[in-house]
Design a protein around this motif. Structure first.
Motif, PDB file in Angstrom:
ATOM      1  N   ALA A   9       0.828  -1.198   0.000  1.00 45.65           N
ATOM      2  CA  ALA A   9       0.000   0.000   0.000  1.00 45.65           C
ATOM      3  C   ALA A   9       0.867   1.255   0.000  1.00 45.65           C
ATOM      4  O   ALA A   9       1.876   1.325   0.708  1.00 45.65           O
ATOM      5  CB  ALA A   9      -0.925  -0.005   1.211  1.00 45.65           C
ATOM      6  N   GLY A  10       0.464   2.225  -0.817  1.00 50.26           N
ATOM      7  CA  GLY A  10       1.234   3.447  -0.971  1.00 50.26           C
ATOM      8  C   GLY A  10       2.219   3.413  -2.114  1.00 50.26           C
ATOM      9  O   GLY A  10       2.769   4.463  -2.487  1.00 50.26           O
ATOM     10  N   GLY A  11       2.433   2.251  -2.700  1.00 49.65           N
ATOM     11  CA  GLY A  11       3.365   2.108  -3.796  1.00 49.65           C
ATOM     12  C   GLY A  11       2.760   2.457  -5.136  1.00 49.65           C
ATOM     13  O   GLY A  11       1.608   2.894  -5.231  1.00 49.65           O
ATOM     14  N   SER A  12       3.542   2.239  -6.200  1.00 52.62           N
ATOM     15  CA  SER A  12       3.138   2.606  -7.552  1.00 52.62           C
ATOM     16  C   SER A  12       3.409   1.480  -8.532  1.00 52.62           C
ATOM     17  O   SER A  12       4.319   0.666  -8.343  1.00 52.62           O
ATOM     18  CB  SER A  12       3.901   3.849  -8.022  1.00 52.62           C
ATOM     19  OG  SER A  12       3.610   4.977  -7.220  1.00 52.62           O
ATOM     20  N   LEU A  13       2.614   1.448  -9.591  1.00 53.35           N
ATOM     21  CA  LEU A  13       2.818   0.567 -10.724  1.00 53.35           C
ATOM     22  C   LEU A  13       2.437   1.321 -11.988  1.00 53.35           C
ATOM     23  O   LEU A  13       1.582   2.206 -11.951  1.00 53.35           O
ATOM     24  CB  LEU A  13       1.968  -0.695 -10.631  1.00 53.35           C
ATOM     25  CG  LEU A  13       2.384  -1.805  -9.670  1.00 53.35           C
ATOM     26  CD1 LEU A  13       1.298  -2.873  -9.620  1.00 53.35           C
ATOM     27  CD2 LEU A  13       3.705  -2.418 -10.106  1.00 53.35           C
ATOM     28  N   ARG A  14       3.047   0.945 -13.102  1.00 58.14           N
ATOM     29  CA  ARG A  14       2.657   1.470 -14.397  1.00 58.14           C
ATOM     30  C   ARG A  14       2.283   0.310 -15.304  1.00 58.14           C
ATOM     31  O   ARG A  14       3.110  -0.560 -15.591  1.00 58.14           O
ATOM     32  CB  ARG A  14       3.767   2.293 -15.042  1.00 58.14           C
ATOM     33  CG  ARG A  14       3.371   2.844 -16.423  1.00 58.14           C
ATOM     34  CD  ARG A  14       4.449   3.719 -17.039  1.00 58.14           C
ATOM     35  NE  ARG A  14       4.569   4.983 -16.328  1.00 58.14           N
ATOM     36  CZ  ARG A  14       5.365   5.978 -16.717  1.00 58.14           C
ATOM     37  NH1 ARG A  14       6.121   5.838 -17.803  1.00 58.14           N
ATOM     38  NH2 ARG A  14       5.423   7.092 -16.009  1.00 58.14           N
ATOM     39  N   LEU A  15       1.032   0.295 -15.759  1.00 54.06           N
ATOM     40  CA  LEU A  15       0.554  -0.709 -16.683  1.00 54.06           C
ATOM     41  C   LEU A  15       0.686  -0.209 -18.114  1.00 54.06           C
ATOM     42  O   LEU A  15       0.549   0.979 -18.378  1.00 54.06           O
ATOM     43  CB  LEU A  15      -0.908  -1.056 -16.409  1.00 54.06           C
ATOM     44  CG  LEU A  15      -1.275  -1.484 -14.986  1.00 54.06           C
ATOM     45  CD1 LEU A  15      -2.743  -1.878 -14.928  1.00 54.06           C
ATOM     46  CD2 LEU A  15      -0.385  -2.623 -14.518  1.00 54.06           C
ATOM     47  N   SER A  16       0.927  -1.131 -19.035  1.00 54.52           N
ATOM     48  CA  SER A  16       1.007  -0.817 -20.452  1.00 54.52           C
ATOM     49  C   SER A  16      -0.025  -1.620 -21.215  1.00 54.52           C
ATOM     50  O   SER A  16      -0.359  -2.737 -20.840  1.00 54.52           O
ATOM     51  CB  SER A  16       2.404  -1.133 -21.005  1.00 54.52           C
ATOM     52  OG  SER A  16       3.394  -0.374 -20.357  1.00 54.52           O
ATOM     53  N   CYS A  17      -0.524  -1.043 -22.296  1.00 51.21           N
ATOM     54  CA  CYS A  17      -1.444  -1.723 -23.193  1.00 51.21           C
ATOM     55  C   CYS A  17      -0.971  -1.488 -24.613  1.00 51.21           C
ATOM     56  O   CYS A  17      -1.097  -0.375 -25.135  1.00 51.21           O
ATOM     57  CB  CYS A  17      -2.869  -1.201 -22.994  1.00 51.21           C
ATOM     58  SG  CYS A  17      -4.085  -1.886 -24.144  1.00 51.21           S
ATOM     59  N   ALA A  18      -0.422  -2.519 -25.225  1.00 51.29           N
ATOM     60  CA  ALA A  18       0.079  -2.433 -26.593  1.00 51.29           C
ATOM     61  C   ALA A  18      -1.017  -2.844 -27.568  1.00 51.29           C
ATOM     62  O   ALA A  18      -1.634  -3.898 -27.405  1.00 51.29           O
ATOM     63  CB  ALA A  18       1.297  -3.325 -26.764  1.00 51.29           C
ATOM     64  N   ALA A  19      -1.246  -2.015 -28.585  1.00 52.69           N
ATOM     65  CA  ALA A  19      -2.328  -2.231 -29.540  1.00 52.69           C
ATOM     66  C   ALA A  19      -1.791  -2.509 -30.933  1.00 52.69           C
ATOM     67  O   ALA A  19      -0.752  -1.970 -31.334  1.00 52.69           O
ATOM     68  CB  ALA A  19      -3.246  -1.017 -29.583  1.00 52.69           C
ATOM     69  N   SER A  20      -2.515  -3.332 -31.668  1.00 51.49           N
ATOM     70  CA  SER A  20      -2.206  -3.591 -33.067  1.00 51.49           C
ATOM     71  C   SER A  20      -3.494  -3.945 -33.796  1.00 51.49           C
ATOM     72  O   SER A  20      -4.482  -4.337 -33.177  1.00 51.49           O
ATOM     73  CB  SER A  20      -1.185  -4.715 -33.220  1.00 51.49           C
ATOM     74  OG  SER A  20      -1.694  -5.940 -32.703  1.00 51.49           O
ATOM     75  N   GLY A  21      -3.497  -3.794 -35.125  1.00 50.61           N
ATOM     76  CA  GLY A  21      -4.643  -4.199 -35.920  1.00 50.61           C
ATOM     77  C   GLY A  21      -5.392  -3.075 -36.616  1.00 50.61           C
ATOM     78  O   GLY A  21      -6.011  -3.306 -37.649  1.00 50.61           O
ATOM     79  N   ARG A  22      -5.375  -1.870 -36.056  1.00 55.40           N
ATOM     80  CA  ARG A  22      -5.947  -0.701 -36.709  1.00 55.40           C
ATOM     81  C   ARG A  22      -5.310   0.567 -36.161  1.00 55.40           C
ATOM     82  O   ARG A  22      -4.565   0.517 -35.187  1.00 55.40           O
ATOM     83  CB  ARG A  22      -7.464  -0.657 -36.605  1.00 55.40           C
ATOM     84  CG  ARG A  22      -8.044  -0.628 -35.203  1.00 55.40           C
ATOM     85  CD  ARG A  22      -9.570  -0.630 -35.306  1.00 55.40           C
ATOM     86  NE  ARG A  22     -10.241  -0.860 -34.035  1.00 55.40           N
ATOM     87  CZ  ARG A  22     -10.811   0.088 -33.303  1.00 55.40           C
ATOM     88  NH1 ARG A  22     -10.777   1.353 -33.717  1.00 55.40           N
ATOM     89  NH2 ARG A  22     -11.417  -0.222 -32.168  1.00 55.40           N
TER      90      ARG A  22
END
Length: 124
Positions: A14-27
């Protein structure tokens, strides 16, 4: 149709950080609205954030306002979710999604394509 792949999940205190990524392809990545949703066991899918194709407009769910930020790099076809000040109640599987139109939406029914999800666990 677009293919979406989330990454960056993990376990933090708790109190920490994360960075999520979402890679897209197709259009063309820059022409459609995208969103983030999450789902915890036994709970309904919850809206987290949405961002316009250009990246210039965003909207957030009440539970994450002031703590989460979504942004995108159209040159890399990637959307990000920066999560700060994480709480145990943020624990869930996080999904990215894409619409067929460029209008912000908090409704999962408006999104057409979904990633496989990535687990985020926040311990107290």
């Amino acid at each position: 149709q677009v293919q979406l792949v989330e990454s960056g999940g993990g376990s933090v205190q708790a109190g920490g950080s994360l960075r999520l990524s979402c890679a897209a392809s197709g259009r063309t990545f820059s022409t459609y609205t995208m969103g983030w949703f999450r789902q915890a066991p036994g709970k309904e899918r919850e809206f987290v954030a949405t961002i316009s194709g250009s990246g210039g407009h965003t909207f957030y769910g009440d539970s994450v306002k002031g703590r989460f930020t979504t942004f995108k790099d159209n040159a890399k076809n990637t959307m990000y979710l920066q999560m700060d000040s994480l709480k145990p109640e943020d624990t869930a599987i996080y999904y990215c999604a894409a619409r067929d139109y460029d209008f912000l939406s908090s409704s999962d029914n408006d999104y057409n394509d979904w990633g496989q999800g990535t687990q985020v666990t926040v311990s107290s």
